[in-house]
Design an enzyme around this catalytic site. Structure first.
Site, PDB file in Angstrom:
ATOM      1  N   ASP A 142      -0.869 -70.705 -48.686  1.00  0.00           N
ATOM      2  CA  ASP A 142       0.568 -70.514 -48.793  1.00  0.00           C
ATOM      3  C   ASP A 142       1.223 -71.882 -48.627  1.00  0.00           C
ATOM      4  OD1 ASP A 142       2.919 -68.960 -48.967  1.00  0.00           O
ATOM      5  OD2 ASP A 142       3.170 -69.075 -46.799  1.00  0.00           O
ATOM      6  N   ASP A 145       1.338 -67.082 -43.354  1.00  0.00           N
ATOM      7  CA  ASP A 145       2.001 -66.797 -42.085  1.00  0.00           C
ATOM      8  C   ASP A 145       2.965 -65.625 -42.168  1.00  0.00           C
ATOM      9  OD1 ASP A 145       3.932 -67.912 -43.660  1.00  0.00           O
ATOM     10  OD2 ASP A 145       4.404 -69.591 -42.334  1.00  0.00           O
ATOM     11  N   ASP A 196       1.589 -62.134 -46.773  1.00  0.00           N
ATOM     12  CA  ASP A 196       0.239 -62.679 -46.878  1.00  0.00           C
ATOM     13  C   ASP A 196      -0.838 -61.748 -46.323  1.00  0.00           C
ATOM     14  OD1 ASP A 196       1.166 -65.155 -47.916  1.00  0.00           O
ATOM     15  OD2 ASP A 196       1.722 -65.779 -45.900  1.00  0.00           O
TER      16      ASP A 196
END
Length: 918
Positions: free
Chosen positions: A343, A649, A653
């Site tokens: 990410d 986070d 996700d």
């Protein structure tokens, strides 16, 4: 029939195929839900609650604790361990039986504890649902439990509220919502009421609010379009339900190896037993005990314990480097990672906005620094400049600090913003210029303001000047601010405004992934007596400049990406942010493979399955992705036999973290849902810690392979000696209980020392190992055969030498036991460097663990050989000094032979194929 009954809670669309709610007008959405701005009446609320259920995440059926515990024993390797425990129990060696059963129990407890992490991830998502909600019902404002919301309810939002369900806005004023948990965007999103395109990405649905997100500013009123599992966050919960937990490469390989080993041991034992009884006439009982000895010799009963301890040591080493392992096998999996899907926000970047550029009439000023930290400098054409020497730059920075409601404060973790992140970056910019924001705001006190609103897209503030008069500062969307200006400020005075040039510069900054703000001013000869109005700022402003902001990459992430690439690991960025921003950050980090372009979620949706897999293979930057996209990308990589790490986070996700071979969550800024779905949590939220974890993972795998390379040949030598004796009708040179002693003592000491081996020098300069790499590589098979034969020759040679000298068989067997142990000690020094010379000071001295292990074995063997109680238990005899020296010489000869073999392999140019990591 009420139109709301036609809702499909899986995706927020009506079942009859009409457009999604974010593409509908507010009026059409109200009509579709048979609702009104005054809200539903109580009877209708009850009816819809019965129809759609409570606004909470569905809870699936859970297995009982007993069922979860029993399933941990459903593993072939565990079956082999239990068989080994049964064998040792038959031999009456209860200590070893207890050790093996403790290993089995430890594995079961670890699996039992980790089994429920998916359930905990779901609970963490459920906890994000707001407990209370403000609604309009039957014309009155009420506060109700969020779980009692129904589709068609009218919800009121204000700053600080957590959105209780998915909403379509009917009204919005200065409304901004933090959607980072779902989209990964660094800054709050401006909301309005106008419909957007039907295929708009989640982060672009400006007329919608999503359950679990947070209102940071403004007010709004919206109609509930989805509750419970029908919300965007509910869809993530469904994805978590559907994701299967993967086994690790080593677990898969050890399962295959255990099945193979079990079959081979049973088959060989049956054949040897048959030959001994049928051909040599060995009594049944004696043959059976010999076969039991064969099984004890062949089964590496200490191997699982040593492997578990090796993994546990890896966990401790990683914890020191801020990587917290939640699931033991993930340590080994990190050693075979081939792709890291990361990410962007908060992982590769700081999740802190920073002004990277100030564009003024004099030129393009670059700004250095990191995140909110007020440390940095201004550069023009790469040369450091003083802001005091640049009057236009000084005025632009001063205006951005004054037309601003945010504040910066220092905390133990660093600098933090009170207020809007972008405004916080402007305060940091002023501090880099040497200004004191509090003193500046006191000296040029604010008299009035026009707050920012999504409709007029700017903020204006009126300030008293110390020298008399006043100044109006305006900041906002660049095209809006440029349209309000009549001139531009330069060092020589005000010049006519070059609209085309300013628009081109704003577009160029946006293409570089920057969020652009315009800043303008208007000086007044005296302080106005009337409040500030739109008429005061709609025209006649002077353009001061453009501010380019970005969530900057972490400094350490750049080095970590390079290290991963040098190790043959591909790094891919998968984010919900805009494509230009993602491409810019990827370029700054050196993430290669997409020609500087980002593929969006909408692009992926238009691809066929083949095109999708090809894009996943070749592209390195994916933007505007949904949770489904992230999950599909990870699955496509795994279908290409990649070992995938996914970092993240946010709640968005969680499904892909659970699907990945190793899910890595951020410890500081990560949501509880992401932490519970992950195998590893980074205590410092630092991408560089992933590279450190991969380094440790490769070291752990190297050490596991060394344990195998030591254990299997030594066990093979013991087993082959018994097989040869039984097949040839010879006297057993060693008894079953003595074999068990050798295995117990050496596995618990010598084998364990290999778990503490330091990393190889080239550990991060070699490509990832193949997913289909067998446990028994060609080199390891050769080493098992070669070393086993050397052990058999030594065992029978020493046994025959002792018997021909007329020594009792008990003493001859004692010599054989000591010969085996000494050879295993010398082989340990050889196996520490499989293709490098062991006859060096580093090789001879070993590590502290090796020296402690060897010392413990020597003491144990002295007790085994000379203490009367041990002699009685194991039927041993004292060994003379002459025989002891001969035993020691056998170990030296073994080491010299293996060193010669290494030299021959190096000369033949095959040292690469002999690597344990092939």
């Amino acid at each position: 029939m009420d139109q709301v009954n036609r809702l499909n809670h899986a995706d927020g669309r009506r079942q009859l195929g009409s457009i999604p709610w974010h593409a509908e007008t507010a009026e059409a959405t109200l009509a579709a839900f048979a609702s009104r701005s005054e809200g539903l009446d109580p009877a209708e609320v009850r009816r819809r609650l019965e129809l759609h259920g409570y606004n909470r995440m569905p809870e699936g059926e859970r297995r009982s604790a007993v069922a979860r515990l029993l399933v941990q024993f459903n593993n072939v390797l565990i079956h082999v361990l239990l068989a080994a425990a049964a064998v040792t129990a038959l031999l009456g060696h209860w200590v070893d039986t207890a050790v093996i059963l403790l290993v089995v129990l430890a594995n079961a407890v670890i699996g039992f504890i980790q089994e429920g992490r998916a359930e905990r991830a779901l609970e963490a998502i459920r906890a994000m649902i707001s407990a209370q909600a403000s609604v309009m019902r039957d014309g009155e404002r009420q506060t109700v439990k969020a779980e009692e919301l129904v589709p068609g309810d009218i919800v009121l939002l204000e700053a600080g509220d957590r959105v209780p369900a998915d909403l379509r806005f009917l009204r919005a004023r200065s409304l901004r919502i933090d959607e980072a948990i779902l989209t990964g965007e660094s800054v709050p999103v401006e909301k309005g009421t106008g419909p957007v395109a039907p295929d708009a990405a989640l982060g672009d649905r400006s007329c919608m609010a999503f359950s679990g997100s947070l209102v940071v500013a403004g007010q709004g009123m919206g109609i509930v379009t989805g509750t419970g599992a029908g919300t965007e966050i509910g869809r993530i919960t469904t994805l978590l339900h559907d994701v299967e937990t993967l086994t690790t490469p080593l677990v898969r390989q050890m399962n295959q190896f255990a099945r193979m080993l079990t079959g081979v041991i049973l088959a060989v034992s049956a054949v040897v037993f048959g030959i001994a009884v049928a051909v040599h006439g060995t009594p049944w009982g004696e043959a059976f005990m010999a076969v039991v000895g064969l099984a004890v010799a062949a089964i590496p009963e200490g191997l699982p314990a040593v492997m578990t301890i090796t993994l546990a040591i890896g966990v401790q080493r990683m914890a020191v480097r801020n990587a917290i392992i939640r699931r033991l096998p993930a340590v080994e999996t990190l050693g075979s990672v081939s792709v890291i899907c990361s990410d962007k926000t908060g992982t590769l970047t700081r999740n802190e906005m920073m002004v990277q550029a100030v564009i003024a009439a004099e030129g393009h000023f670059g700004v250095t620094g990191s995140g909110y930290s007020p440390e940095g400098e201004f550069r023009l054409d790469g040369i450091r400049v003083s802001v005091d020497d640049q009057p236009v730059l000084l005025e632009a920075v001063r205006g951005s600090c004054l037309c601003n409601d945010a504040g910066l404060r220092r905390t133990e973790a660093g600098w933090a913003v009170d207020g809007d992140p972008m405004e916080g970056a402007l305060v940091s910019l002023a501090m880099k210029a040497g200004m004191d924001p509090q003193e500046l705001r006191h000296r040029l006190g604010r008299l009035d303001e026009i707050p920012f609103d999504a409709q007029h897209r700017f903020m204006a503030s009126l300030h008293r000047l110390p020298e008399g008069g006043a100044v109006i500062y305006v900041k906002g969307a660049p095209e809006r601010v440029i349209a309000m200006c009549g001139g531009e400020q330069s060092s020589s005075g005000e010049l006519p405004l070059d609209v085309d040039r300013w628009m081109a510069q704003a577009d160029a900054a946006a293409r570089q992934g920057q969020r652009v703000l315009g800043i303008a001013a208007r000086r007044l000869p005296r302080v106005p007596s009337e409040p500030l109005t739109f008429a005061d700022v709609e025209g006649g402003l002077t353009m001061l400049g453009l501010l380019g902001l970005i969530d900057p990459p972490r400094d350490e992430a750049l080095a970590a990406v390079r290290e991963c690439q040098a190790a043959g690991i591909r790094v891919k960025m998968i984010t919900g942010d805009h494509a230009a921003t993602a491409a810019a950050i990827a370029g700054a980090l050196g993430i290669r493979g997409s020609n500087g372009m980002a593929v969006t979620g909408a692009d992926l949706d238009r691809m066929s399955e083949g095109e999708f897999r090809s894009a996943v293979r070749d592209v390195s930057v994916f933007a505007r992705t949904s949770p489904e996209h992230k999950l599909r990308i990870v699955q496509a990589l795994q279908a290409d036999r990649e070992v995938v790490v996914m970092t993240g986070d946010g709640v968005n996700d969680a499904p892909s973290l659970k699907q990945a071979d190793v899910g890595v969550a951020m410890g500081r800024k990560g949501t509880e849902a992401s932490k519970e779905a992950a195998e590893m949590v980074l205590a410092d939220d630092n991408f560089a810690s992933i590279a450190a974890a991969v380094h440790e993972g490769r070291t752990v795998y190297d050490n596991l392979k060394k344990v195998l390379a030591w254990t299997l040949p030594t066990n093979g030598g013991e087993a082959l000696a018994i097989i040869a004796a039984m097949m040839l009708g010879l006297t057993l040179p060693i008894t079953p209980v003595q074999i068990l002693w050798v295995n117990m003592v050496t596995a618990a000491t010598l084998g364990l020392t290999l778990a503490f081996e330091p990393p190889e020098p080239d550990v991060m300069r070699r490509p990832p190992r193949r997913l289909d790499e067998p446990v028994l590589s060609r080199f390891l098979v050769w080493r098992i055969v070669f070393v086993s034969v050397l052990f058999v020759v030594a065992v029978f040679g020493m046994f025959e030498w002792a018997i021909r000298r007329g020594l009792p068989i008990e003493e001859a067997r004692t010599i054989v036991v000591n010969t085996l142990v000494v050879m295993e000690i010398f082989y340990l020094f050889s196996v520490r460097f499989l293709h490098a010379p062991s006859l060096t000071w580093q090789g001879v001295l070993g590590t502290r663990a090796v020296l402690v292990g060897v010392g413990a074995v020597v003491l144990a063997q002295i007790a085994f050989t000379y203490l009367p109680p041990m002699q009685a238990l194991f039927d041993t005899r004292a060994v003379s000094l002459r025989d002891g020296l001969a035993v020691l010489a056998t170990g030296v000869i073994l080491l010299l032979i293996l060193e010669g073999e290494k030299r021959l392999r190096r000369r033949a140019g095959s040292s690469q194929s002999s690597s344990i990591t092939e």
